[in-house]
Design a protein around this motif. Structure first.
Motif, PDB file in Angstrom:
ATOM      1  N   ALA A  77      21.224  -4.089  12.112  1.00  0.00           N
ATOM      2  CA  ALA A  77      21.309  -2.642  12.323  1.00  0.00           C
ATOM      3  C   ALA A  77      20.199  -1.913  11.574  1.00  0.00           C
ATOM      4  N   PHE A  78      19.961  -2.282  10.320  1.00  0.00           N
ATOM      5  CA  PHE A  78      18.906  -1.612   9.558  1.00  0.00           C
ATOM      6  C   PHE A  78      17.514  -1.994  10.053  1.00  0.00           C
ATOM      7  N   HIS A  79      17.330  -3.224  10.454  1.00  0.00           N
ATOM      8  CA  HIS A  79      16.020  -3.646  10.952  1.00  0.00           C
ATOM      9  C   HIS A  79      15.688  -2.980  12.280  1.00  0.00           C
ATOM     10  N   ASP A  80      16.694  -2.599  13.038  1.00  0.00           N
ATOM     11  CA  ASP A  80      16.458  -1.932  14.314  1.00  0.00           C
ATOM     12  C   ASP A  80      15.771  -0.590  14.122  1.00  0.00           C
ATOM     13  N   ASP A  81      15.918   0.022  12.947  1.00  0.00           N
ATOM     14  CA  ASP A  81      15.231   1.286  12.673  1.00  0.00           C
ATOM     15  C   ASP A  81      13.723   1.144  12.816  1.00  0.00           C
ATOM     16  N   ALA A  82      13.180  -0.012  12.434  1.00  0.00           N
ATOM     17  CA  ALA A  82      11.734  -0.227  12.549  1.00  0.00           C
ATOM     18  C   ALA A  82      11.293  -0.218  14.012  1.00  0.00           C
ATOM     19  N   ARG A  83      12.165  -0.637  14.901  1.00  0.00           N
ATOM     20  CA  ARG A  83      11.858  -0.614  16.334  1.00  0.00           C
ATOM     21  C   ARG A  83      11.955   0.810  16.878  1.00  0.00           C
ATOM     22  N   LEU A  84      12.942   1.556  16.407  1.00  0.00           N
ATOM     23  CA  LEU A  84      13.209   2.895  16.942  1.00  0.00           C
ATOM     24  C   LEU A  84      12.267   3.968  16.434  1.00  0.00           C
ATOM     25  N   TYR A  85      11.839   3.845  15.189  1.00  0.00           N
ATOM     26  CA  TYR A  85      11.095   4.923  14.549  1.00  0.00           C
ATOM     27  C   TYR A  85       9.711   4.429  14.121  1.00  0.00           C
ATOM     28  N   PRO A  86       8.669   4.845  14.834  1.00  0.00           N
ATOM     29  CA  PRO A  86       7.307   4.412  14.476  1.00  0.00           C
ATOM     30  C   PRO A  86       6.983   4.744  13.018  1.00  0.00           C
ATOM     31  N   GLY A  87       6.367   3.805  12.341  1.00  0.00           N
ATOM     32  CA  GLY A  87       5.974   4.001  10.953  1.00  0.00           C
ATOM     33  C   GLY A  87       7.026   3.587   9.943  1.00  0.00           C
ATOM     34  N   VAL A  88       8.227   3.245  10.399  1.00  0.00           N
ATOM     35  CA  VAL A  88       9.284   2.807   9.492  1.00  0.00           C
ATOM     36  C   VAL A  88       9.192   1.289   9.374  1.00  0.00           C
ATOM     37  N   ASP A  89       9.116   0.834   8.136  1.00  0.00           N
ATOM     38  CA  ASP A  89       9.050  -0.606   7.880  1.00  0.00           C
ATOM     39  C   ASP A  89      10.422  -1.246   8.019  1.00  0.00           C
ATOM     40  N   ILE A  90      10.418  -2.537   8.295  1.00  0.00           N
ATOM     41  CA  ILE A  90      11.672  -3.282   8.313  1.00  0.00           C
ATOM     42  C   ILE A  90      12.256  -3.245   6.903  1.00  0.00           C
ATOM     43  N   GLY A  91      13.524  -2.922   6.822  1.00  0.00           N
ATOM     44  CA  GLY A  91      14.189  -2.847   5.523  1.00  0.00           C
ATOM     45  C   GLY A  91      15.475  -2.061   5.643  1.00  0.00           C
ATOM     46  N   GLY A  92      15.972  -1.616   4.516  1.00  0.00           N
ATOM     47  CA  GLY A  92      17.215  -0.860   4.471  1.00  0.00           C
ATOM     48  C   GLY A  92      17.468  -0.404   3.051  1.00  0.00           C
ATOM     49  N   PRO A  93      18.653   0.116   2.796  1.00  0.00           N
ATOM     50  CA  PRO A  93      18.959   0.567   1.433  1.00  0.00           C
ATOM     51  C   PRO A  93      18.985  -0.618   0.478  1.00  0.00           C
TER      52      PRO A  93
END
Length: 136
Positions: free
Chosen positions: A5-21
């Motif tokens: 779920a957190f890694h999917d943010d990198a796919r959805l939002y350009p410039g966001v690195d793979i990661g999470g809290p």
């Protein structure tokens, strides 16, 4: 599921690195988070597809620590059902949660559920938006 779920943010939002809290990918940190509150698995037809953590802050205040749904099951109403479940289960007068500033999809989701943006905290590596929902 939480890592996905957190890694999917990198796919959805350009410039966001793979990661999470901090600790999102650590079994030990996840167990520590669970020990601070209540943890519920989210399942579909017997398969675990996510989880939600609720932390009792006292005096009717409950905080959603993590809501993570496997990205393969996004946009199917499962998160809405999970949030409805915790609202029916806990005797809250106020709910709070945080979400990253870049996560506009999360913001829309929480606002659709009646959460109101209360402010934000800027950290060196992320900005978190604070949300609140008053029930009484």
């Amino acid at each position: 599921m939480q890592i996905a779920a957190f890694h999917d943010d990198a796919r959805l939002y350009p410039g966001v690195d793979i990661g999470g809290p901090p600790g999102y990918d650590s079994v030990e940190e996840t167990l520590a988070t669970i020990s601070r509150g209540e943890f519920y698995k989210v399942s579909l037809r017997g398969d675990i597809i996510g989880g939600i953590t609720v932390i009792d802050q006292g005096a009717g205040h409950f905080h959603v620590g993590v809501l993570a749904i496997d990205p393969a099951h996004h946009n199917k109403g499962i998160g809405t059902e999970a949030m409805g479940f915790i609202e029916r289960t806990f005797p809250a007068t106020v709910w709070t949660l945080d979400t990253p500033a870049f996560a506009t999809r999360n913001q829309h989701f929480y606002e659709r559920l009646g959460f109101v943006r209360m402010g934000e905290t800027v950290f060196p590596d992320i900005t978190l938006i604070h949300y609140e929902k008053r029930l009484a």
